[in-house]
Enzyme design. Sequence first.
Site, PDB file in Angstrom:
ATOM      1  N   HIS A  56      17.572  12.536  39.823  1.00  0.00           N
ATOM      2  CA  HIS A  56      18.705  13.467  39.189  1.00  0.00           C
ATOM      3  C   HIS A  56      20.140  12.338  39.251  1.00  0.00           C
ATOM      4  CE1 HIS A  56      16.084  16.528  40.416  1.00  0.00           C
ATOM      5  NE2 HIS A  56      16.196  16.506  41.570  1.00  0.00           N
TER       6      HIS A  56
ATOM      7  N   ASP B 298      14.173  20.851  50.311  1.00  0.00           N
ATOM      8  CA  ASP B 298      15.244  20.036  50.889  1.00  0.00           C
ATOM      9  C   ASP B 298      15.785  20.852  52.043  1.00  0.00           C
ATOM     10  OD1 ASP B 298      16.530  18.056  48.344  1.00  0.00           O
ATOM     11  OD2 ASP B 298      15.376  19.799  47.594  1.00  0.00           O
TER      12      ASP B 298
ATOM     13  N   HIS C  53      14.636  20.275  38.170  1.00  0.00           N
ATOM     14  CA  HIS C  53      13.218  19.515  38.490  1.00  0.00           C
ATOM     15  C   HIS C  53      12.347  19.588  37.327  1.00  0.00           C
ATOM     16  CE1 HIS C  53      15.224  20.396  42.534  1.00  0.00           C
ATOM     17  NE2 HIS C  53      14.586  19.174  42.819  1.00  0.00           N
TER      18      HIS C  53
END
Lengths: 215, 333
Positions: free
Chosen positions: B56, B109, B219
């Site tokens: 990212h 996460d 993602h």
Amino acid sequence: MAAPDEFAVIDAAAVERWIRAFAAAIAENEQELTRLDSAIGDADHGANMNRGFKAVIAKLDTASPDDPAALLKQVGMTLVSTVGGASGPLYGTFFLRMATAIGDAGTLDQKLFAAALRAGVDGVVARGKAEAGDKTMYDALAPAVDALDAALGGEDTGGALRAAADAAAQGRDATTPMQARKGRASYLGERSVGHQDPGATSAALLLQTAADTLG
Amino acid sequence: MKKLINDPADVVTEALSGIAAAHPDLRVDLEHKIVYRADAPVQGKVGLLSGGGSGHEPLHGGFVGPGMLDAACAGEVFTSPVPDQMLEATRGIDGGAGVLHIVKNYTGDVMNFEMAAELAAADTGVEVVSIVTNDDVAVQDSLYTAGRRGVGVTVLVEKLAGAAADEGRDLAGVAAIARRVNEAGRSMGMALTSCTVPAAGRPTFDLPDDEMEIGIGIHGEPGRRRVPLAPAREVAEMLVEPILADRDFTGDGGTLLFVNGMGGTPQLELYLMYNEVARILAKAGVGVARSLVGSYITSLEMAGCSVTLLQLDDELLRLWDAPVRTPGLRWGA
């Protein structure tokens, strides 16, 4: 049918055989797990699980605790520390809770094994907050622990574990038509329908290898 | 797969080595895959920690430095870091004022940061507060999903909370700014192409040349729906309409308009999209006070963009303009 006192006793060596067999199954199915995850997730379930279980095996090769709880705790901690993503905390918590449930018992009879497995599955639910039908690993694990409990006392350990593995496989297959409500697949909404859940797939391998090695 | 890599297994570590070599004002712990500002911990200042899967960039390691994050944990590509990394980083940036964890709402996460916060409470005595970003309006029916994803607004939370920490606010005050920013921001993204995770070796999904994905996350996963390729002005409408339908952005302070590239889209097209989005906002009576255009929260080489709108007020405007010195965002310092 074997009498209850003929049930196989599960010791640390048996648990280690199970973990090693599961690690081998993960390695063998890495591409398939990743392929399933590509369809509805982010294409990393195979790679993540394989990384974690390689680390688990490396640890077992150097230090192999001789009681089941210590061994499973080592497995759980290693997974939490190496896998990442959702699988790390979920599988890690599963083995850590199993270890806690076993406590200082040096060997497990069928009943204690079933109780430990349920504690592990409860840990997965507590961590991931999944319910039946969410299209997650829980959809394979829940029918497996139910089948194992139902078989308690009536089947020899091999038969009971085989029933649990079969239930897990059916649970895995049942995830295909479901719409995901947890995890990354949930963002696809209806587009998640028609794909087998990668987490349920690895969970079915977990029960399959248990039946292969602990019976 | 055509990528500038050596071995897929070494991608993250080797990239972190490059960050360490390129930026002397950062310190990189390769063993734990943590990027620190070199002078961490800053005594008396609230520490800001974020982290997530790699792929990212510049999020999150590129936003470490004065005015933004104190440290960032890097996971494998698109895989959240593990609690050990977060715990290590939490210890490493605590200057006595506690640590804010900035977490994107993705299952992995959230769970790993949760475990890290539990361990921090049990093992270190460092006070930790967590803020979960969830700005993605593409996710409807949050009751039946893992909830809205944390996407573009994460960059803005890191900047604005970072500025608040620099002003000397306490942990509760910094966390309050972070929550306010998350509440006042909304995002929507789209993809023209998929991306290829190095370990997987082929594109995550196949997208025909004449189609695009609307409502993607970060993602490389498919979005909410696939539609025929359309001109930029129609794409802009598909992104902005759900944002304006979800929250009122006509407040006095104006907005911050953030047009973000997903990694494989040139600046030329991002500015073209900015032009389209700004036109729609003007028509809707939404004022734009600040802008950010570029690739700041990406999905490897995915082509596409996301739009994030943040309602500003005097305080948020001041915090946005405050100096920042990181590899990915730098002004006034």
